[in-house]
Design a protein around this motif. Structure first.
Motif, PDB file in Angstrom:
ATOM      1  N   GLY A   1       0.783  -1.234   0.000  1.00 56.63           N
ATOM      2  CA  GLY A   1       0.000   0.000   0.000  1.00 56.63           C
ATOM      3  C   GLY A   1       0.809   1.276   0.000  1.00 56.63           C
ATOM      4  N   SER A   2       2.101   1.213  -0.371  1.00 55.78           N
ATOM      5  CA  SER A   2       2.935   2.418  -0.399  1.00 55.78           C
ATOM      6  C   SER A   2       3.467   2.649  -1.807  1.00 55.78           C
ATOM      7  N   TRP A   3       4.007   3.854  -2.032  1.00 56.10           N
ATOM      8  CA  TRP A   3       4.584   4.169  -3.345  1.00 56.10           C
ATOM      9  C   TRP A   3       5.824   3.322  -3.620  1.00 56.10           C
ATOM     10  N   LEU A   4       6.480   2.852  -2.537  1.00 55.99           N
ATOM     11  CA  LEU A   4       7.651   1.982  -2.707  1.00 55.99           C
ATOM     12  C   LEU A   4       7.267   0.681  -3.411  1.00 55.99           C
ATOM     13  N   GLY A   5       6.128   0.115  -2.983  1.00 56.06           N
ATOM     14  CA  GLY A   5       5.632  -1.112  -3.599  1.00 56.06           C
ATOM     15  C   GLY A   5       5.290  -0.898  -5.060  1.00 56.06           C
ATOM     16  N   GLU A   6       4.682   0.249  -5.368  1.00 59.86           N
ATOM     17  CA  GLU A   6       4.315   0.540  -6.769  1.00 59.86           C
ATOM     18  C   GLU A   6       5.555   0.709  -7.643  1.00 59.86           C
ATOM     19  N   LEU A   7       6.575   1.403  -7.104  1.00 57.11           N
ATOM     20  CA  LEU A   7       7.833   1.579  -7.839  1.00 57.11           C
ATOM     21  C   LEU A   7       8.498   0.230  -8.112  1.00 57.11           C
ATOM     22  N   LEU A   8       8.530  -0.613  -7.066  1.00 56.33           N
ATOM     23  CA  LEU A   8       9.158  -1.932  -7.210  1.00 56.33           C
ATOM     24  C   LEU A   8       8.393  -2.798  -8.210  1.00 56.33           C
ATOM     25  N   LEU A   9       7.057  -2.696  -8.189  1.00 57.41           N
ATOM     26  CA  LEU A   9       6.234  -3.464  -9.133  1.00 57.41           C
ATOM     27  C   LEU A   9       6.566  -3.081 -10.579  1.00 57.41           C
ATOM     28  N   LEU A  10       6.709  -1.778 -10.833  1.00 51.11           N
ATOM     29  CA  LEU A  10       7.041  -1.314 -12.189  1.00 51.11           C
ATOM     30  C   LEU A  10       8.423  -1.796 -12.605  1.00 51.11           C
ATOM     31  N   MET A  11       9.426  -1.604 -11.734  1.00 49.76           N
ATOM     32  CA  MET A  11      10.802  -1.976 -12.073  1.00 49.76           C
ATOM     33  C   MET A  11      10.936  -3.489 -12.280  1.00 49.76           C
ATOM     34  N   ALA A  12      10.280  -4.264 -11.400  1.00 51.86           N
ATOM     35  CA  ALA A  12      10.356  -5.728 -11.508  1.00 51.86           C
ATOM     36  C   ALA A  12       9.663  -6.221 -12.769  1.00 51.86           C
ATOM     37  N   GLY A  13       8.503  -5.610 -13.102  1.00 53.68           N
ATOM     38  CA  GLY A  13       7.796  -5.995 -14.327  1.00 53.68           C
ATOM     39  C   GLY A  13       8.622  -5.711 -15.575  1.00 53.68           C
ATOM     40  N   LEU A  14       9.273  -4.541 -15.606  1.00 54.00           N
ATOM     41  CA  LEU A  14      10.126  -4.190 -16.743  1.00 54.00           C
ATOM     42  C   LEU A  14      11.341  -5.113 -16.828  1.00 54.00           C
ATOM     43  N   THR A  15      11.901  -5.475 -15.668  1.00 58.77           N
ATOM     44  CA  THR A  15      13.049  -6.407 -15.642  1.00 58.77           C
ATOM     45  C   THR A  15      12.656  -7.756 -16.225  1.00 58.77           C
ATOM     46  N   MET A  16      11.493  -8.246 -15.800  1.00 61.75           N
ATOM     47  CA  MET A  16      10.983  -9.526 -16.282  1.00 61.75           C
ATOM     48  C   MET A  16      10.803  -9.496 -17.803  1.00 61.75           C
ATOM     49  N   PHE A  17      10.238  -8.409 -18.300  1.00 63.82           N
ATOM     50  CA  PHE A  17       9.981  -8.259 -19.734  1.00 63.82           C
ATOM     51  C   PHE A  17      11.288  -8.126 -20.516  1.00 63.82           C
ATOM     52  N   MET A  18      12.200  -7.285 -20.008  1.00 66.49           N
ATOM     53  CA  MET A  18      13.479  -7.046 -20.680  1.00 66.49           C
ATOM     54  C   MET A  18      14.325  -8.323 -20.764  1.00 66.49           C
ATOM     55  N   ALA A  19      14.367  -9.092 -19.666  1.00 65.11           N
ATOM     56  CA  ALA A  19      15.169 -10.321 -19.652  1.00 65.11           C
ATOM     57  C   ALA A  19      14.586 -11.369 -20.597  1.00 65.11           C
ATOM     58  N   GLY A  20      13.238 -11.462 -20.638  1.00 62.27           N
ATOM     59  CA  GLY A  20      12.593 -12.416 -21.549  1.00 62.27           C
ATOM     60  C   GLY A  20      12.876 -12.092 -23.001  1.00 62.27           C
ATOM     61  N   LEU A  21      12.825 -10.799 -23.343  1.00 57.48           N
ATOM     62  CA  LEU A  21      13.140 -10.383 -24.720  1.00 57.48           C
ATOM     63  C   LEU A  21      14.600 -10.656 -25.061  1.00 57.48           C
ATOM     64  N   GLY A  22      15.495 -10.303 -24.126  1.00 55.03           N
ATOM     65  CA  GLY A  22      16.928 -10.474 -24.372  1.00 55.03           C
ATOM     66  C   GLY A  22      17.312 -11.924 -24.590  1.00 55.03           C
ATOM     67  N   ALA A  23      16.690 -12.847 -23.832  1.00 56.56           N
ATOM     68  CA  ALA A  23      17.017 -14.275 -23.951  1.00 56.56           C
ATOM     69  C   ALA A  23      16.647 -14.823 -25.326  1.00 56.56           C
ATOM     70  N   ASN A  24      15.649 -14.223 -25.978  1.00 61.53           N
ATOM     71  CA  ASN A  24      15.248 -14.685 -27.312  1.00 61.53           C
ATOM     72  C   ASN A  24      16.227 -14.247 -28.402  1.00 61.53           C
ATOM     73  N   PHE A  25      17.143 -13.334 -28.065  1.00 66.56           N
ATOM     74  CA  PHE A  25      18.140 -12.875 -29.041  1.00 66.56           C
ATOM     75  C   PHE A  25      19.532 -13.417 -28.724  1.00 66.56           C
ATOM     76  N   GLU A  26      19.672 -14.157 -27.635  1.00 66.19           N
ATOM     77  CA  GLU A  26      20.986 -14.588 -27.149  1.00 66.19           C
ATOM     78  C   GLU A  26      21.359 -15.959 -27.707  1.00 66.19           C
ATOM     79  N   PHE A  27      22.659 -16.194 -27.925  1.00 64.15           N
ATOM     80  CA  PHE A  27      23.131 -17.495 -28.421  1.00 64.15           C
ATOM     81  C   PHE A  27      24.091 -18.185 -27.459  1.00 64.15           C
ATOM     82  N   ASP A  28      24.481 -17.505 -26.385  1.00 66.79           N
ATOM     83  CA  ASP A  28      25.371 -18.110 -25.384  1.00 66.79           C
ATOM     84  C   ASP A  28      24.507 -18.909 -24.404  1.00 66.79           C
ATOM     85  N   LEU A  29      24.792 -20.201 -24.262  1.00 73.25           N
ATOM     86  CA  LEU A  29      23.942 -21.100 -23.450  1.00 73.25           C
ATOM     87  C   LEU A  29      23.792 -20.594 -22.015  1.00 73.25           C
ATOM     88  N   LYS A  30      24.909 -20.229 -21.382  1.00 79.04           N
ATOM     89  CA  LYS A  30      24.845 -19.800 -19.983  1.00 79.04           C
ATOM     90  C   LYS A  30      24.147 -18.453 -19.840  1.00 79.04           C
TER      91      LYS A  30
END
Length: 578
Positions: A243-272
């Motif tokens: 119920g605080s602005w901290l939670g809302e900020l974290l929700l936005l940053m975490a959602g963008l991280t999740m999206f960015m990492a998923g997109l990046g993995a689809n362009f990557e060729f290094d297994l690890k």
């Protein structure tokens, strides 16, 4: 060699015994609803005392058990993987120091003792990332260490701010002081620290760079230790987010991280790096559901993710080991024929990551997505959750297509085999847990079934998004040539999406070119220039000259001074009259 084998075996047996004990105690504590504080008085002087406090509840005990279970299997696995290393004893000791630092972090209800574990993780992770001593490893190690230093500084500031409460045992003040300004500042600093350790945007670039460490370390770091430390800390501080602005900020940053990492993995060729970006995506999922106010769900996914992600890294390590240190998925193919047992474990962990029904990941991911559908959440977060889930299945199937299907793309004479029985035993043990762990944990952590009533289209949305994402990933891998042509045509966009939105560039050149050069010029002109001349060194020189003059007078040799004085007077008079 025998000595290193004995150290590996002793560490494995000791940690496995502790792990089983800790998990069983955790299950007992959750059934009895127990929380135990143990205080150890290190030093008492007059009315002041230095006390070390340990917190044992179901959460800390189960998490400790899982960390020790995975680390014991990683050490057992390292016997073969690192068998050719003459410094294997040093490697095992570093891993044990890593586990010890994590234990400190888990059982501490006190910010100062948390800092012990927190900094221990940062230091030992640096030593492990630079374990293979080359330029790439050193650069990755510096990026890892310096990114984590931002979080360490935030935690130190939070410790200083806790002086307002008279004690560093934060666990006593969270509920009572959650509305106060002081606790708001502490919450902000702790969120910043957790975002650096769990690699949320804008601190994400160090996590794929840390793949320079040996694969057993990656299996431990990316499943249950270093990257989960931030999530675990925020689970303890969760009251401040709801119920605080901290939670809302974290929700936005975490959602963008999740999206960015998923997109990046689809362009990557290094297994690890594909698996590292997958870890980043799952960390975003944990952080976002935590920001929405469901710490038990975040903890549940933390445990199930630890099981299948450690297995995924172990299988990747076995493949890299057999491929003679080649990590490019384009050189793989048809591994299912050459390494059937490793491929079975690899596909099992990939299915668990995608949330395939009745494997470990299904019980936590499906529940999280249904709770999101049931909750009051904005459209952007809702889209990020489900789109990222589709991307997870997409990069997983793309990886399986490249590595497992088709023909082997390397030499006709190759060393691929499934004969590394030491590595296989560790992988098969974790495979069993990746199948049974999710259901077992869901029965223990959520013994009372929750009724989730959703309309049919929302209930089927998870399955639809997963199947659609899998189909897209398969098509992307299948039409590899067209994929390359598209990437040439839209080179900037593909470069942007495939390089984590230029975060590695910003974290290195962006920081080193302008801010660090400005810091250098400031250091030379102020700290080593005017500040030295007018400050410490100037005052020192002035005092030194006057003290030497004074010391000369203190020698009490008056005749010498008088003779010298009269000689100067005579010389001056002669010069004047001449």
């Amino acid at each position: 060699m025998l000595k290193s084998l004995s150290i590996c075996l002793i560490s494995f047996l000791f940690l496995m015994g502790l792990a089983l004990t800790s998990v069983l105690l955790g299950f007992y504590f959750i059934s009895q609803d127990w929380v135990i504080f143990i205080e150890w008085e290190i030093l008492a002087l007059n009315s002041s005392s230095i006390v070390m406090t340990f917190l044992f509840d179901w959460m800390s005990l189960i998490f400790m058990g899982f960390v020790m279970f995975i680390s014991s299997l990683v050490i057992f696995y390292s016997r073969e993987y690192m068998g050719g290393d003459i410094n294997i004893n040093r490697f095992i000791l570093l891993v044990l120091m890593f586990v010890l630092s994590m234990m400190f972090l888990i059982i501490s209800p006190n910010l100062v003792s948390i800092l012990l574990g927190w900094d221990g993780l940062g230091l030992v992770s640096y030593l492990l990332v630079i374990y293979y001593q080359n330029v790439k490893s050193y650069n990755a190690g510096m990026l890892t260490a310096l990114s984590n230093r931002v979080g360490d500084v935030a935690l130190l500031l939070a410790i200083a701010w806790m002086f307002n409460f008279g004690s560093w045992n934060f666990i006593y003040y969270l509920e009572a002081g959650k509305e106060s300004l002081e606790m708001g500042v502490i919450g902000l600093l702790v969120v910043l620290a957790a975002m650096t350790k769990s690699a949320q945007i804008p601190f994400s670039s160090w996590l794929p760079a840390a793949m320079a460490a040996p694969t057993p370390v990656s299996a431990l770091v990316h499943s249950s230790t270093l990257v989960t430390a931030g999530v675990y800390l925020l689970i303890r501080f969760n009251i401040l987010l709801v119920g605080s602005w901290l939670g809302e900020l974290l929700l936005l940053m975490a959602g963008l991280t999740m999206f960015m990492a998923g997109l990046g993995a689809n362009f990557e060729f290094d297994l690890k790096k594909i698996i590292a970006l997958s870890t980043l995506s799952q960390l975003g999922l944990m952080m976002s559901i935590l920001a929405m106010g469901f710490p038990a769900l975040a903890f549940f996914h933390l445990l199930t993710h630890a099981l299948f992600k450690a297995l995924l890294f172990m299988c990747a390590g076995a493949i890299i080991h057999n491929m003679k240190d080649s990590q490019d998925v384009r050189f793989m193919g048809g591994l299912v024929k050459q390494m059937p047992l490793t491929s079975a474990c690899f596909n099992l962990s990939n299915l668990a990551l995608c949330g395939a029904p009745f494997l470990a990941g299904f019980y936590s991911k499906d529940l999280i997505l249904e709770i999101v559908s049931l909750s009051y959440v904005n459209n952007l977060s809702f889209i990020l959750y489900f789109f990222s889930t589709g991307l997870t299945v997409s990069y997983s199937l793309r990886l399986v297509y490249f590595a497992m299907s088709g023909d082997f793309f390397n030499l006709s004479l190759h060393p691929l085999n499934d004969e590394g029985w030491t590595m296989l035993r560790g992988m098969m043990t974790l495979s069993l847990m990746a199948i049974l762990g999710g259901s077992l944990l869901s029965w223990v952590l959520f013994p009372t079934p929750s009724m989730i009533c959703l309309p049919a289209h929302l209930k089927m949305l998870v399955l639809t998004v997963s199947l659609l994402g899998g189909w897209v990933g398969y098509e992307l891998a299948k039409f590899a040539l067209n994929y390359k042509l598209v990437s040439l045509k839209w080179s900037f966009l593909c470069s942007f999406l495939g390089s984590m939105w230029f975060l590695p560039f910003i974290s290195t050149y962006g920081v080193s070119n302008w801010p660090l050069m400005m810091g250098t010029s400031t250091l030379k002109s102020f700290d080593q220039g005017w500040s030295e001349f007018c400050g410490g060194q100037g005052v020192f020189s002035w005092f030194k000259e006057w003290s030497m003059f004074n010391q000369g007078w203190q020698n009490n040799d008056l005749k010498t001074y008088l003779v010298g004085f009269f000689m100067w007077v005579i010389i001056l008079l002669v010069l004047t009259f001449l």
